[in-house]
Design an enzyme around this catalytic site. Sequence first.
Site, PDB file in Angstrom:
ATOM      1  N   ARG A   1      10.464  -7.195   4.708  1.00 28.47           N
ATOM      2  CA  ARG A   1      10.223  -5.191   4.314  1.00 28.47           C
ATOM      3  C   ARG A   1      12.379  -5.264   5.050  1.00 28.47           C
ATOM      4  O   ARG A   1      11.843  -5.489   5.552  1.00 28.47           O
ATOM      5  CB  ARG A   1       9.163  -4.898   4.627  1.00 28.47           C
ATOM      6  CG  ARG A   1       8.865  -3.611   4.807  1.00 28.47           C
ATOM      7  CD  ARG A   1       7.500  -3.267   4.467  1.00 28.47           C
ATOM      8  NE  ARG A   1       7.143  -3.350   5.587  1.00 28.47           N
ATOM      9  CZ  ARG A   1       5.601  -2.796   6.353  1.00 28.47           C
ATOM     10  NH1 ARG A   1       5.501  -2.387   4.893  1.00 28.47           N
ATOM     11  NH2 ARG A   1       5.230  -3.244   7.111  1.00 28.47           N
TER      12      ARG A   1
ATOM     13  N   ARG B   1      -1.824  -6.836  13.975  1.00 29.00           N
ATOM     14  CA  ARG B   1      -2.186  -5.899  13.744  1.00 29.00           C
ATOM     15  C   ARG B   1      -3.208  -5.936  12.145  1.00 29.00           C
ATOM     16  O   ARG B   1      -3.733  -5.917  12.089  1.00 29.00           O
ATOM     17  CB  ARG B   1      -1.299  -5.022  13.007  1.00 29.00           C
ATOM     18  CG  ARG B   1      -0.033  -4.120  13.101  1.00 29.00           C
ATOM     19  CD  ARG B   1       1.422  -4.251  13.137  1.00 29.00           C
ATOM     20  NE  ARG B   1       1.361  -3.299  11.558  1.00 29.00           N
ATOM     21  CZ  ARG B   1       2.861  -4.165  11.583  1.00 29.00           C
ATOM     22  NH1 ARG B   1       3.998  -4.539  12.300  1.00 29.00           N
ATOM     23  NH2 ARG B   1       3.009  -3.259  10.306  1.00 29.00           N
TER      24      ARG B   1
ATOM     25  N   LYS C   1       0.795  -1.023   0.109  1.00 24.05           N
ATOM     26  CA  LYS C   1       0.390  -0.103  -0.119  1.00 24.05           C
ATOM     27  C   LYS C   1       1.216   1.218   0.280  1.00 24.05           C
ATOM     28  O   LYS C   1       0.517   1.960  -0.454  1.00 24.05           O
ATOM     29  CB  LYS C   1      -0.549  -0.389   1.447  1.00 24.05           C
ATOM     30  CG  LYS C   1      -1.429   1.092   1.780  1.00 24.05           C
ATOM     31  CD  LYS C   1      -3.084   1.122   2.547  1.00 24.05           C
ATOM     32  CE  LYS C   1      -1.531   0.128   4.052  1.00 24.05           C
ATOM     33  NZ  LYS C   1      -1.767   1.325   4.841  1.00 24.05           N
TER      34      LYS C   1
ATOM     35  N   ARG D   1      -8.896   2.959   9.665  1.00 16.34           N
ATOM     36  CA  ARG D   1      -8.303   1.877  10.408  1.00 16.34           C
ATOM     37  C   ARG D   1      -9.588   1.328  12.033  1.00 16.34           C
ATOM     38  O   ARG D   1      -8.960  -0.330  12.155  1.00 16.34           O
ATOM     39  CB  ARG D   1      -6.887   1.804  11.443  1.00 16.34           C
ATOM     40  CG  ARG D   1      -6.000   0.614  10.934  1.00 16.34           C
ATOM     41  CD  ARG D   1      -4.435   1.300  10.898  1.00 16.34           C
ATOM     42  NE  ARG D   1      -3.485   0.581  10.597  1.00 16.34           N
ATOM     43  CZ  ARG D   1      -2.299   0.536  10.219  1.00 16.34           C
ATOM     44  NH1 ARG D   1      -2.548   1.439   9.496  1.00 16.34           N
ATOM     45  NH2 ARG D   1      -1.363   0.141  11.259  1.00 16.34           N
TER      46      ARG D   1
ATOM     47  N   ARG E   1      11.914  -2.526  10.247  1.00 15.41           N
ATOM     48  CA  ARG E   1      11.430  -1.770  11.099  1.00 15.41           C
ATOM     49  C   ARG E   1      10.595  -2.786  12.548  1.00 15.41           C
ATOM     50  O   ARG E   1      10.219  -4.330  12.274  1.00 15.41           O
ATOM     51  CB  ARG E   1       9.292  -1.997  11.041  1.00 15.41           C
ATOM     52  CG  ARG E   1       9.379  -0.374  10.117  1.00 15.41           C
ATOM     53  CD  ARG E   1       8.233   0.181   9.427  1.00 15.41           C
ATOM     54  NE  ARG E   1       7.121  -0.365   9.773  1.00 15.41           N
ATOM     55  CZ  ARG E   1       5.560  -0.554   9.771  1.00 15.41           C
ATOM     56  NH1 ARG E   1       5.980   0.404   8.116  1.00 15.41           N
ATOM     57  NH2 ARG E   1       4.500  -0.816   9.952  1.00 15.41           N
TER      58      ARG E   1
END
Length: 227
Positions: free
Chosen positions: A127, A174, A13, A88, A162
């Site tokens: 990532r 999440r 995204k 969210r 991260r």
Amino acid sequence: MKILFFGPNGSGKGTQGAIVKEKFGIPHIETGVIFRDNIGRGTDLGKEAKGYIDRGELVPDSITIPMILSRLKEPDCKNGWLLDGFPRNLTQARELDKALSAEGIDLDIVIEMVLDRQIAKNRIMGRRLCVNDNNHPNNIFIDAIKPNGDKCRVCGGDLKTRSDDQDEEAIDQRHNIYYDEKTGTMAAIFFYKKLSAERGGKPRIVELDGRPGVKEVSADLLAQLGK
Ligand code: AMP
């Protein structure tokens, strides 16, 4: 142009959002980036948000909603914005709708990136973040955007992870929030789909298949946006 961008963590995204921002020349407002920036600068907001973020929980609505609503009032948002990572949950969606309606502001487009939960999880764990630019895509599990050794494939900068990307429990947490159809992010998406149906197709709903590579998804997105 006022755009909301939905997609689970790991759907790509952020990468697609940067392209939309470029095409429309509007600010890309990412809630997660705002929080991380505040954590990096050691602000009160950052200190308050850090624990929630590390656990993969939502920062409380009482902090997040006013922060975003006031960000949307800044001068660079006059001609539009791309909101990414907000709303969210259902409460945030309702509050945003209320705030925009009160100001007579119409939402134009709601983009939903659709991606299976397990694929999204693998992508997050691969990532890597470029220290020079958060929007440089690097992922050790995706061939098209594999880093150059241990350096950023775009600029050669150092890469880091991260902290909340390597914590499986936090990722699941999440995703529990995202895929929750009762009060979570999916509930917010349903809220906008219903609104769109009731208001004659405004905002326009754009559904994107998040499974193909970055380039294919971008092409689909830009075609659907007529760009
Ligand atoms: P992201 O960069 O979008 O993955 O966001 C990182 C973290 O910031 C999330 O896991 C939450 O802890 C927090 N966060 C981001 N957006 C929101 C939001 N709209 N409401 C509450 N917390 C958020």
